[in-house]
Design a protein around this motif. Structure first.
Motif, PDB file in Angstrom:
ATOM      1  N   ILE A  86       0.932  -1.079   0.083  1.00 48.21           N
ATOM      2  CA  ILE A  86       0.124   0.141   0.057  1.00 48.21           C
ATOM      3  C   ILE A  86       0.831   1.398  -0.081  1.00 48.21           C
ATOM      4  CG2 ILE A  86      -1.449   1.494   1.543  1.00 48.21           C
ATOM      5  CD1 ILE A  86      -2.938  -1.314   2.198  1.00 48.21           C
ATOM      6  N   LEU A  87       1.901   1.469   1.161  1.00 48.98           N
ATOM      7  CA  LEU A  87       2.889   2.390   0.876  1.00 48.98           C
ATOM      8  C   LEU A  87       3.533   2.797  -0.444  1.00 48.98           C
ATOM      9  CD1 LEU A  87       4.385   2.220   4.341  1.00 48.98           C
ATOM     10  CD2 LEU A  87       2.826   3.794   3.519  1.00 48.98           C
ATOM     11  N   LYS A  88       3.564   1.512  -1.313  1.00 51.11           N
ATOM     12  CA  LYS A  88       4.254   1.666  -2.522  1.00 51.11           C
ATOM     13  C   LYS A  88       3.580   2.223  -3.482  1.00 51.11           C
ATOM     14  CE  LYS A  88       6.982  -1.330  -5.715  1.00 51.11           C
ATOM     15  NZ  LYS A  88       7.594  -2.309  -6.030  1.00 51.11           N
ATOM     16  N   PHE A  89       2.299   1.997  -3.745  1.00 53.27           N
ATOM     17  CA  PHE A  89       1.315   2.687  -4.334  1.00 53.27           C
ATOM     18  C   PHE A  89       1.068   4.071  -4.020  1.00 53.27           C
ATOM     19  CE2 PHE A  89      -0.112  -1.678  -5.327  1.00 53.27           C
ATOM     20  CZ  PHE A  89       0.119  -1.716  -6.908  1.00 53.27           C
ATOM     21  N   ILE A  90       0.980   4.568  -2.845  1.00 52.15           N
ATOM     22  CA  ILE A  90       0.924   5.805  -2.423  1.00 52.15           C
ATOM     23  C   ILE A  90       1.873   6.650  -2.474  1.00 52.15           C
ATOM     24  CG2 ILE A  90       0.175   7.264  -0.248  1.00 52.15           C
ATOM     25  CD1 ILE A  90      -1.474   4.705   0.888  1.00 52.15           C
ATOM     26  N   SER A  91       3.006   6.342  -2.031  1.00 49.29           N
ATOM     27  CA  SER A  91       4.167   7.281  -2.173  1.00 49.29           C
ATOM     28  C   SER A  91       5.034   6.736  -3.492  1.00 49.29           C
ATOM     29  CB  SER A  91       5.051   7.263  -0.898  1.00 49.29           C
ATOM     30  OG  SER A  91       5.422   5.693  -0.730  1.00 49.29           O
ATOM     31  N   GLY A  92       4.733   5.964  -4.408  1.00 56.60           N
ATOM     32  CA  GLY A  92       5.530   5.683  -5.542  1.00 56.60           C
ATOM     33  C   GLY A  92       5.608   7.003  -6.494  1.00 56.60           C
ATOM     34  N   LYS A  93       6.741   7.035  -6.975  1.00 53.89           N
ATOM     35  CA  LYS A  93       6.997   8.085  -8.074  1.00 53.89           C
ATOM     36  C   LYS A  93       6.225   7.947  -9.269  1.00 53.89           C
ATOM     37  CE  LYS A  93      11.606   9.316  -6.239  1.00 53.89           C
ATOM     38  NZ  LYS A  93      12.841   9.498  -6.706  1.00 53.89           N
ATOM     39  N   LYS A  94       5.664   8.684  -9.715  1.00 51.50           N
ATOM     40  CA  LYS A  94       4.841   8.578 -11.025  1.00 51.50           C
ATOM     41  C   LYS A  94       5.885   9.171 -12.102  1.00 51.50           C
ATOM     42  CE  LYS A  94       0.282   9.192  -8.897  1.00 51.50           C
ATOM     43  NZ  LYS A  94      -1.046   9.957  -9.012  1.00 51.50           N
ATOM     44  N   ARG A  95       6.095   8.208 -13.084  1.00 55.68           N
ATOM     45  CA  ARG A  95       6.716   8.493 -14.146  1.00 55.68           C
ATOM     46  C   ARG A  95       5.972   9.781 -15.107  1.00 55.68           C
ATOM     47  NH1 ARG A  95       9.839   2.951 -15.387  1.00 55.68           N
ATOM     48  NH2 ARG A  95      10.500   2.827 -13.268  1.00 55.68           N
ATOM     49  N   GLU A  96       6.547  10.572 -15.387  1.00 57.12           N
ATOM     50  CA  GLU A  96       5.745  11.554 -16.389  1.00 57.12           C
ATOM     51  C   GLU A  96       6.295  11.221 -17.842  1.00 57.12           C
ATOM     52  OE1 GLU A  96       5.630  15.699 -15.605  1.00 57.12           O
ATOM     53  OE2 GLU A  96       5.248  15.129 -13.490  1.00 57.12           O
ATOM     54  N   GLU A  97       5.479  10.905 -18.657  1.00 55.72           N
ATOM     55  CA  GLU A  97       5.916  10.708 -20.096  1.00 55.72           C
ATOM     56  C   GLU A  97       5.925  12.162 -20.634  1.00 55.72           C
ATOM     57  OE1 GLU A  97       3.230   8.181 -22.127  1.00 55.72           O
ATOM     58  OE2 GLU A  97       3.299   6.802 -20.681  1.00 55.72           O
ATOM     59  N   PRO A  98       7.349  12.346 -21.599  1.00 55.36           N
ATOM     60  CA  PRO A  98       7.417  13.709 -21.921  1.00 55.36           C
ATOM     61  C   PRO A  98       6.151  14.087 -23.035  1.00 55.36           C
ATOM     62  CG  PRO A  98       9.051  12.255 -22.670  1.00 55.36           C
ATOM     63  CD  PRO A  98       8.155  11.379 -21.589  1.00 55.36           C
ATOM     64  N   LYS A  99       5.579  15.087 -22.832  1.00 53.19           N
ATOM     65  CA  LYS A  99       4.674  15.585 -23.914  1.00 53.19           C
ATOM     66  C   LYS A  99       5.258  15.787 -25.159  1.00 53.19           C
ATOM     67  CE  LYS A  99       1.433  16.576 -20.399  1.00 53.19           C
ATOM     68  NZ  LYS A  99       0.699  17.751 -19.682  1.00 53.19           N
ATOM     69  N   THR A 100       5.034  15.437 -26.057  1.00 48.63           N
ATOM     70  CA  THR A 100       5.716  15.544 -27.493  1.00 48.63           C
ATOM     71  C   THR A 100       4.712  15.669 -28.791  1.00 48.63           C
ATOM     72  OG1 THR A 100       6.143  13.402 -28.136  1.00 48.63           O
ATOM     73  CG2 THR A 100       8.043  14.357 -27.045  1.00 48.63           C
ATOM     74  N   VAL A 101       4.918  16.428 -29.433  1.00 47.92           N
ATOM     75  CA  VAL A 101       4.146  16.748 -30.881  1.00 47.92           C
ATOM     76  C   VAL A 101       4.921  16.123 -32.223  1.00 47.92           C
ATOM     77  CG1 VAL A 101       4.526  19.078 -31.024  1.00 47.92           C
ATOM     78  CG2 VAL A 101       2.407  17.848 -32.091  1.00 47.92           C
ATOM     79  N   THR A 102       4.478  15.654 -33.052  1.00 56.26           N
ATOM     80  CA  THR A 102       5.176  15.293 -34.243  1.00 56.26           C
ATOM     81  C   THR A 102       4.731  16.533 -35.158  1.00 56.26           C
ATOM     82  OG1 THR A 102       4.911  12.991 -33.979  1.00 56.26           O
ATOM     83  CG2 THR A 102       5.584  13.423 -35.840  1.00 56.26           C
ATOM     84  N   MET A 103       5.883  17.070 -36.073  1.00 58.93           N
ATOM     85  CA  MET A 103       5.632  18.066 -36.985  1.00 58.93           C
ATOM     86  C   MET A 103       6.518  17.866 -38.044  1.00 58.93           C
ATOM     87  SD  MET A 103       6.074  21.242 -34.504  1.00 58.93           S
ATOM     88  CE  MET A 103       4.572  22.323 -34.662  1.00 58.93           C
ATOM     89  N   LEU A 104       5.854  18.457 -39.099  1.00 62.74           N
ATOM     90  CA  LEU A 104       6.736  18.219 -40.370  1.00 62.74           C
ATOM     91  C   LEU A 104       7.595  19.332 -40.873  1.00 62.74           C
ATOM     92  CD1 LEU A 104       6.447  16.255 -43.022  1.00 62.74           C
ATOM     93  CD2 LEU A 104       4.703  17.976 -44.163  1.00 62.74           C
ATOM     94  N   THR A 105       8.741  19.101 -41.165  1.00 59.49           N
ATOM     95  CA  THR A 105       9.789  20.149 -41.430  1.00 59.49           C
ATOM     96  C   THR A 105       9.512  20.607 -42.936  1.00 59.49           C
ATOM     97  OG1 THR A 105      11.342  18.853 -42.100  1.00 59.49           O
ATOM     98  CG2 THR A 105      11.334  19.507 -39.854  1.00 59.49           C
ATOM     99  N   GLN A 106      10.163  21.757 -43.387  1.00 57.01           N
ATOM    100  CA  GLN A 106      10.174  22.369 -44.661  1.00 57.01           C
ATOM    101  C   GLN A 106      10.617  21.381 -45.680  1.00 57.01           C
ATOM    102  OE1 GLN A 106      11.749  26.228 -45.186  1.00 57.01           O
ATOM    103  NE2 GLN A 106      10.660  26.778 -46.943  1.00 57.01           N
ATOM    104  N   ASP A 107      11.399  20.708 -45.438  1.00 52.44           N
ATOM    105  CA  ASP A 107      12.076  19.765 -46.491  1.00 52.44           C
ATOM    106  C   ASP A 107      11.542  18.221 -46.339  1.00 52.44           C
ATOM    107  OD1 ASP A 107      13.041  18.747 -43.933  1.00 52.44           O
ATOM    108  OD2 ASP A 107      15.126  18.584 -44.693  1.00 52.44           O
ATOM    109  N   GLY A 108      10.310  18.257 -45.785  1.00 56.00           N
ATOM    110  CA  GLY A 108       9.530  17.035 -45.800  1.00 56.00           C
ATOM    111  C   GLY A 108       9.662  15.794 -44.706  1.00 56.00           C
TER     112      GLY A 108
END
Length: 76
Positions: free
Chosen positions: A26-48
């Motif tokens: 129970i303590l592991k679930f309560i105080s466990g560190k939550k891993r944050e996934e990096p928020k990313t976005v996919t974009m298209l460059t000018q050269d494709g």
């Protein structure tokens, strides 16, 4: 006279073991560190090419592009 053996010692041991294991879980679930996934976005460059960028690196002020700017940006 001999004292009778305590049969409850095994029960106490199992009870204490189960309570310790459950409290650790129970303590592991309560105080466990939550891993944050990096928020990313996919974009298209000018050269494709597709590029994945972090959202924090993008400017916060957004401006809508005009049709003329879009047509000048795309290379045929």
């Amino acid at each position: 006279m001999e004292q009778p053996l305590k049969t409850s010692s095994r029960k106490k041991f199992l009870l204490w073991s189960a309570s310790v294991i459950s409290s650790v879980t129970i303590l592991k679930f309560i105080s466990g560190k939550k891993r944050e996934e990096p928020k990313t976005v996919t974009m298209l460059t000018q050269d494709g090419k597709l590029v994945t960028m972090d959202i924090a690196a993008l400017p916060s002020k957004k401006k809508k592009i005009t049709n003329k700017e879009l047509q000048g940006w795309i290379k045929k």
